[in-house]
Design an enzyme around this catalytic site. Structure first.
Site, PDB file in Angstrom:
ATOM      1  CD  GLN A 182      -3.039  -0.740  -0.457  1.00 41.53           C
ATOM      2  OE1 GLN A 182      -2.600   0.489  -0.313  1.00 41.53           O
ATOM      3  NE2 GLN A 182      -3.959  -1.580  -0.508  1.00 41.53           N
ATOM      4  CB  CYS A 328     -17.506 -10.366   3.401  1.00 36.48           C
ATOM      5  SG  CYS A 328     -17.726  -8.354   3.805  1.00 36.48           S
TER       6      CYS A 328
END
Ligand code: PLP
Length: 411
Positions: A182, A328
C-alpha cells in the site's frame, strides 16, 4: 476519477491502468511475443524490455541494484515468498514476529505456519493503530527466523516507522521483511536508506496491471528458490515471465515516482477536506487512526451504530465506490481485524468504511461525496434506532446472564 458516472474512492483495493501503461504493454500482447529466454533476437529484445522494467521498479523503491528485484505474480506471492524463503534459509529458527494488523497475505500465512508448529509473536497496536517498539524489542530472540511488518496499513493508512523498526531488527541480525504493497506509489520508499532486507510491492496498486508484483531481496540475503524449474528470475522464481505485466508494472513505477509529490500535496488536501467535512456534517462519526502519520490518500471512517455494508450500498446507489474496513467471509461480515486490534468499541466497529483516493480524484468529486453522505448517514441512523434499542436490550440481558454466572467469557 469518474468511471462512467461513478466516483471511484476505492484505490487501496485497486487502481485503474494508466493509458501510457496500457500502451507500453500492448506490443508484448501482439507482435513482440518472443520468449525472453530465447537466444534469437526476437527473444533478446523482449529480455531487454524486462531488464528495463526491473531498472524502473528498482528506481521506484530506491534499490541500488536492479538484480535485487524479483518479479512475482502479485503482492500475496511476494509476501509468501519472503516469509517462506526466510524460514527455509534458517531452518533451525522456528519463531516469526509480525503484527495483528497485517494484510491476510501475511496474517493468513503466519496463522497457517502457527498450525504447522512455528511460534508466532503477534505485536499489538494502540487505539490509533500504532505499534509499541518496546514490545517488538522484547519479542526478538535468538530463535527468531524473521520479522514481517507492513509499511502502511491497507485499511487505516497508518504508517509504521520502518526505519526505526529496521534498526531494532538489524541490531539482532534478524532478516526484516516489509509489506509495502500500500505504501508504494503513495509515499517515498528507499530500501537503500532503510535497513529492510525484503520488500513486497504489487503493480495494480499504483496504476499498473493486475497479476504482477515484485519482491526486493537485498544482496547477500540467502534466498532459496521459491518456484523451482527454469532459470528465470535468477532461478529463484521459475516460469516464463508475464512480459506484458512486467513491462506495464515498470512503466507504472516510473510514472508513480514522477508524480509522488502529488500525494503529499493534492491528494492529501482532498482527503483532509473529505474528513473535515464529514466530521462536521455527520453525527457520531470518527476517523480511525487520525492521530497517526497516515497514507495521504486513505481515510477509515466509523459511523456509530451503523453497518458499513449498508452505508456502501447507499453510497453505491449514489454512484460512489468505496469499501468497508472489514473482510467478508461466506456471506457473513466479520468486523475488521485491524479495527479490533485497535480496540475500537463495539458500537463503532461495524460501521467502518474506507475511502481511498488517487491523484485522479477531483475537488468536485469530494464535494459531491460530502453533499451525499449526511443524508445517507441520517437515513441509516433513523433505520438503526430500532436496532440500537434491540441491541441495548440484548446487551443488558447478556450482562445479567454473566452476572448470574450462567455463561462464561467469550474466547
Ligand atoms: N499486502 C497489502 C498491504 C495489501 O493491501 C494487499 C492487497 O490489497 C496485498 C498485500 C496483496 O496484494 P495482491 O492483491 O497483489 O495479491
Amino acid at each position: 476519477m469518474i468511471m462512467g458516472s461513478e466516483i471511484y474512492f476505492d484505490n487501496n483495493a485497486t487502481t485503474r491502468v494508466l493509458p501510457e501503461v496500457f500502451e507500453a504493454m500492448r506490443p508484448f500482447l501482439t507482435e513482440l511475443y518472443g520468449n525472453p529466454s530465447s537466444i534469437h533476437r526476437f527473444g533478446s529484445q523482449v529480455a531487454q524490455s524486462i531488464h528495463e522494467a526491473r531498472q524502473r521498479v528498482a528506481a521506484a523503491i530506491g534499490a541500488s541494484d536492479p538484480v535485487e528485484v524479483m518479479f512475482t505474480s502479485c503482492g500475496t506471492e511476494g509476501d509468501n515468498a519472503a516469509i517462506r524463503g526466510m524460514l527455509e534459509a534458517r531452518p533451525d529458527k522456528r519463531h516469526i514476529v509480525t503484527t495483528l494488523v497485517e494484510h491476510p497475505a501475511v496474517m493468513g500465512l503466519c496463522q497457517h505456519l502457527e498450525k504447522k508448529g512455528y511460534r508466532v509473536t503477534w505485536l499489538g497496536v494502540n487505539q490509533d493503530g500504532m505499534l509499541d517498539l518496546n514490545e517488538l524489542r522484547d519479542a526478538l530472540t535468538d530463535q527468531t527466523a524473521l520479522v514481517s511488518i507492513m509499511w502502511a496499513n491497507n485499511e487505516t493508512g497508518v504508517i509504521f516507522p520502518i526505519e526505526e523498526i529496521g534498526e531494532i531488527v538489524k541490531a539482532k541480525g534478524i532478516p526484516f521483511h516489509v509489506d509495502a504493497v500500500q505504501a508504494a506509489g503513495k509515499i517515498p520508499l528507499s530500501v537503500k536508506d532503510c535497513p529492510v532486507d525484503l520488500l513486497t510491492i504489487s503493480g495494480h496498486k499504483f496504476h499498473g496491471p493486475k497479476g504482477v508484483g515484485a519482491l526486493y531481496v537485498r544482496r547477500g540475503i540467502p534466498f532459496p528458490p521459491f518456484i523451482i524449474g527454469g532459470h528465470q528470475e535468477r532461478s529463484r522464481r521459475a516460469g516464463t515471465e508475464n512480459v506484458a505485466g512486467i513491462v506495464g508494472m515498470g512503466k507504472a513505477a516510473e510514472i508513480a515516482l514522477k508524480h509522488l509529490s502529488e500525494y503529499s500535496g493534492k491528494v492529501q488536501a482532498l482527503r483532509d477536506q473529505l474528513e473535515q467535512s464529514l466530521q462536521q456534517s455527520c453525527p457520531h462519526c470518527r476517523v480511525n487512526g487520525q492521530g497517526q502519520d497516515r497514507l495521504p490518500n486513505t481515510s477509515n471512517i466509523s459511523f456509530r451504530y451503523l453497518e458499513g455494508e449498508s452505508i456502501l450500498v447507499l453510497m453505491d446507489q449514489n454512484g460512489i465506490c468505496a469499501s468497508t474496513g472489514s473482510a467478508c467471509t461466506a456471506g457473513s461480515s466479520e468486523p475488521s481485524h485491524v479495527l479490533r486490534a485497535m480496540s475500537l468499541p463495539a458500537d463503532w466497529l461495524q460501521g467502518a468504511i474506507r475511502l481511498s483516493l488517487s491523484r485522479f480524484n477531483t475537488e468536485n468529486e469530494v464535494r459531491y461525496v460530502n453533499e451525499k453522505m449526511p443524508s445517507i448517514v441520517e437515513r441509516l441512523q433513523g433505520l438503526s434506532a430500532l436496532g440500537k434499542l434491540n441491541k441495548q436490550q440484548q446487551r443488558s440481558e447478556t450482562d445479567s446472564a454473566v452476572l448470574a454466572g450462567r455463561i462464561g467469557a467469550r474466547g
